[in-house]
Design an enzyme around this catalytic site. Sequence first.
Site, PDB file in Angstrom:
ATOM      1  N   PHE A  77       0.826  -1.328   0.313  1.00  0.00           N
ATOM      2  CA  PHE A  77       0.218  -0.264  -0.372  1.00  0.00           C
ATOM      3  C   PHE A  77       0.914   0.913  -0.051  1.00  0.00           C
ATOM      4  O   PHE A  77      -0.074   2.538  -0.147  1.00  0.00           O
ATOM      5  CB  PHE A  77      -0.777   0.105   1.387  1.00  0.00           C
ATOM      6  CG  PHE A  77      -1.802  -0.914   1.262  1.00  0.00           C
ATOM      7  CD1 PHE A  77      -3.184  -1.435   0.794  1.00  0.00           C
ATOM      8  CD2 PHE A  77      -1.714  -2.134   2.053  1.00  0.00           C
ATOM      9  CE1 PHE A  77      -3.751  -2.595   0.781  1.00  0.00           C
ATOM     10  CE2 PHE A  77      -2.218  -3.267   2.644  1.00  0.00           C
ATOM     11  CZ  PHE A  77      -3.080  -3.698   1.636  1.00  0.00           C
TER      12      PHE A  77
ATOM     13  N   ARG B 294      -6.590  -3.138 -21.070  1.00  0.00           N
ATOM     14  CA  ARG B 294      -6.932  -4.275 -20.857  1.00  0.00           C
ATOM     15  C   ARG B 294      -6.631  -4.834 -20.267  1.00  0.00           C
ATOM     16  O   ARG B 294      -6.347  -4.928 -18.762  1.00  0.00           O
ATOM     17  CB  ARG B 294      -4.941  -5.061 -21.710  1.00  0.00           C
ATOM     18  CG  ARG B 294      -5.709  -6.136 -22.082  1.00  0.00           C
ATOM     19  CD  ARG B 294      -4.489  -7.097 -22.513  1.00  0.00           C
ATOM     20  NE  ARG B 294      -4.674  -6.201 -23.841  1.00  0.00           N
ATOM     21  CZ  ARG B 294      -4.884  -6.457 -25.417  1.00  0.00           C
ATOM     22  NH1 ARG B 294      -5.659  -7.681 -24.980  1.00  0.00           N
ATOM     23  NH2 ARG B 294      -4.446  -5.772 -26.278  1.00  0.00           N
TER      24      ARG B 294
ATOM     25  N   ASN C  11      -6.183  -9.985 -15.765  1.00  0.00           N
ATOM     26  CA  ASN C  11      -5.935 -11.461 -15.084  1.00  0.00           C
ATOM     27  C   ASN C  11      -7.734 -10.729 -14.228  1.00  0.00           C
ATOM     28  O   ASN C  11      -7.519  -9.757 -13.499  1.00  0.00           O
ATOM     29  CB  ASN C  11      -5.315 -12.152 -13.782  1.00  0.00           C
ATOM     30  CG  ASN C  11      -5.670 -13.040 -13.350  1.00  0.00           C
ATOM     31  OD1 ASN C  11      -7.246 -13.382 -12.652  1.00  0.00           O
ATOM     32  ND2 ASN C  11      -4.723 -14.006 -13.146  1.00  0.00           N
TER      33      ASN C  11
ATOM     34  N   LYS D 228      -9.806 -12.085 -12.457  1.00  0.00           N
ATOM     35  CA  LYS D 228     -10.383 -11.737 -11.464  1.00  0.00           C
ATOM     36  C   LYS D 228      -9.263 -11.595 -10.010  1.00  0.00           C
ATOM     37  O   LYS D 228      -9.544 -10.430  -9.321  1.00  0.00           O
ATOM     38  CB  LYS D 228      -9.569 -13.775 -10.533  1.00  0.00           C
ATOM     39  CG  LYS D 228      -9.551 -14.452  -8.771  1.00  0.00           C
ATOM     40  CD  LYS D 228      -8.979 -15.473  -8.455  1.00  0.00           C
ATOM     41  CE  LYS D 228     -10.863 -16.532  -9.630  1.00  0.00           C
ATOM     42  NZ  LYS D 228      -9.926 -17.653  -8.475  1.00  0.00           N
TER      43      LYS D 228
ATOM     44  N   VAL E  73      -3.521  -1.165 -11.752  1.00  0.00           N
ATOM     45  CA  VAL E  73      -5.308  -1.207 -11.238  1.00  0.00           C
ATOM     46  C   VAL E  73      -4.928  -1.314  -9.470  1.00  0.00           C
ATOM     47  O   VAL E  73      -6.252  -1.260  -8.789  1.00  0.00           O
ATOM     48  CB  VAL E  73      -6.170  -2.581 -11.287  1.00  0.00           C
ATOM     49  CG1 VAL E  73      -6.220  -2.864 -13.089  1.00  0.00           C
ATOM     50  CG2 VAL E  73      -5.259  -3.877 -11.308  1.00  0.00           C
TER      51      VAL E  73
ATOM     52  N   GLU F 226      -4.257   1.737  -7.383  1.00  0.00           N
ATOM     53  CA  GLU F 226      -4.620   2.485  -6.855  1.00  0.00           C
ATOM     54  C   GLU F 226      -6.049   3.080  -7.186  1.00  0.00           C
ATOM     55  O   GLU F 226      -6.617   3.614  -6.517  1.00  0.00           O
ATOM     56  CB  GLU F 226      -3.672   3.728  -6.297  1.00  0.00           C
ATOM     57  CG  GLU F 226      -2.296   3.040  -6.200  1.00  0.00           C
ATOM     58  CD  GLU F 226      -1.294   4.120  -6.369  1.00  0.00           C
ATOM     59  OE1 GLU F 226      -0.746   4.597  -5.111  1.00  0.00           O
ATOM     60  OE2 GLU F 226      -0.516   3.586  -7.783  1.00  0.00           O
TER      61      GLU F 226
HETATM   62 MO1  MOS Z   1       1.400   3.063  -3.721  1.00  0.00          MO
HETATM   63  S1  MOS Z   1       0.890   3.829  -2.582  1.00  0.00           S
HETATM   64  O1  MOS Z   1       2.866   3.813  -5.104  1.00  0.00           O
HETATM   65  O2  MOS Z   1       2.371   1.788  -2.801  1.00  0.00           O
END
Ligand code: MOS
Length: 742
Positions: A243, A633, A636, A638, A707, A709
């Site tokens: 994160f 695109r 995956n 899931k 994907v 953030e």
């Molecule tokens: Mo991120 S907030 O660039 O792990």
Amino acid sequence: MSEKYVGRPVDRLDGLAKTTGQARFAAEHPYPDLAHAALVHATVPRGRITAIDTEAARAVKGVIDVLTHENAPAMKPPPSQSLLNPSTLVIGTSVNYLATDEVHWNGQPVAVVVAESPEAARHAAGLVRPTYEELPAVVDFAAEEPNATPQKGSAIMPAATNKGNAEAALDAAAVSVDLRFTTPPHSHNAIEPHATTAVWDGDRLTVHESTQSIAWLRSHLAQRFGVPQRNIRVLSPYVGGGFGGKGSVWAGTLLAVLAARATKRPVRLALTRAAVHHTVGGRTPTTQRVALGAESDGRLLALIHTSVARTGRVGGMPEQVTSASRHLYDSPNIRLRQSLVRLDLLPNTSMRAPGESIGTFALESAVDELACELGMDPIELRMRNEPARNPVDGKRFANRMLREAYELGAERFGWRERDPRPGSMTDGRWLVGMGVASAYHPSFQLPANVTVRLGADGGVVVRCALQEIGVGAATAQAQIAADELGVPLESVRVEVGDSELPEGPMAGGSGQTASAAAGVVEACRKLRRSALGLALKSPDSPLRGVTSPEARDGGLYQGSRGETYAAILTRAGRDHLEAAAGMGMLRFLAKTVRDQRRWVKAACGAQFCEVRVDRDTGEVRVSRWVGVFDVGRVINAKTVASQLRGGIVMGIGMALSEETLIDQRTGRVVNASLAEYHVPVHADIPRIDVHCLDEPDPTMPLGLRGVGEVGITGVGAAVANAVRHATGKRVRDLPITLDKLL
Ligand code: MOS
């Protein structure tokens, strides 16, 4: 035709190891003679240590050593930051721990206890008694706000924008809103707290670390401990969530390595949850102003978004609080400004969509409020102001399907059933509200080096020192390699998480998958060319005369002519073929700047939220969620959906509960535990319907955008807007706790 793997919801290759407990994380590596470390944290916000009494700690059975500034071996101080020196890009703070008697924030490590067991180390850490000469400290963000200074911007991350005269246009507008928002600081709470196991063998160092930046951590450690990079091996095959909190190097990592050097023992330092809150930066608090002026038909005339955020006096990074406001709405007059205050607190760091997550809360709340003022549907208002080109400079969008995201989202959510009058929709004692907001996050790429090996046995090995931070990163690369070479997924192995592998990108800015994909695609192309070259040398190859075969069924084919890689390699007497691809930092920077002049690249989406608010207690429950995203695109289906869902969950935490509480007298974080720092649990989260438009971005590798953030952006506003619809109350201060609704 072979089946393609890209796009399918393939199970994660690391899933079984993790769910069966076989995956070893950084704090799970046994070494004979392993010692355990614990940190002692300063209890004053600023000052000097005048004495430090370690006697009681040393007397604890099992204690091996207590390291303080009086006896610790020296580390080199962190150098100043430079884009050209990656080892400096991961500096958490500028403090040279245990080399100084200075205290720069309440919670800074001032001693490390090393013991035979973690229990002894932690118990003894509680017995270390520093005394301080306190110095005046500035820790109150709100009080410091008037002293904020403009943030320095860069070509890649501008901190100010001026187009037309937004203040004058605002004054002249038929309809306007001018709102002030606040968001609190947040602390990192990955499921796996930060951990390091450090082992010295002479001047060679092995570090098992939970990190998002293997390569830059290695170069940073080399610099700080005065050994060549090649002497250091960083192993990080599994990371229990990053994160942004594991992107930089924080005290625990450095002090574990230092303690191992001092005690000549392998040392494990697994931070407690509290130690993470005290030593690993989190999200900045902000105050923000968003003012919007419009014609009575909803066309925007003025957009103003200004922010004040904080960094620390000993580090920190500016967060891009107003960046989405550069891209989301057409307006002839735009004014954006980011300012900063510096406080005597643990500096901030990246946390999922740093800037955009909280910036979109303010912007998208204000847009909703403007829709209320205009008596207009908030989606209609957004679509009336959807830009054809980037509003601030006229650059082209690489691809942008926000309109399509809203159309599909409205249908999946049932937006048409919404009665716009506040408080008009009820379900027993619950007031029901529906809110919507835009998601937006720029797409980045980092330099990445990859090798791909094709064996005569048909096996493929992809090697890249990328970080598997729980997103299915290796699985995505396996799918890509399998398609590029036309081999079954089962025959592809992906090796990651080890600094001995080709240098990978850091796992940051949602850029890891695209960055590594660029290398994998290029290396696989080279392999196909080499394999064809080998085949064409042999008079016996069915590929003779073939110029552009297709990679499928484990080999190269054109129509019915072709053969497997195994046949090609075996006939040529080759055990394997290998190809490398990648890019250095300089070439990469040049490409980025060139690219940025031409395109605005970003993931975007539409977040739809339904809340139920208890009319008596003000309790808010999120009862439904639909997110439709344009992320280029989908590699995956899931793992992409899981990433977006995870972002939405984290956004719901931001909207309703997360808040780091700082004692304004002492600068101490007072809720440094998950008992008092509330993140959502399963019972807080409804089914989340995620849908991706799956249209390739022509300017990104394989057309994919990140994907990690974008999912959190817009979430705070979607919740606040739903609460506004349910109750008629506009909450402008996160988190939306029930006291703010009574
Ligand atoms: Mo991120 S907030 O660039 O792990």
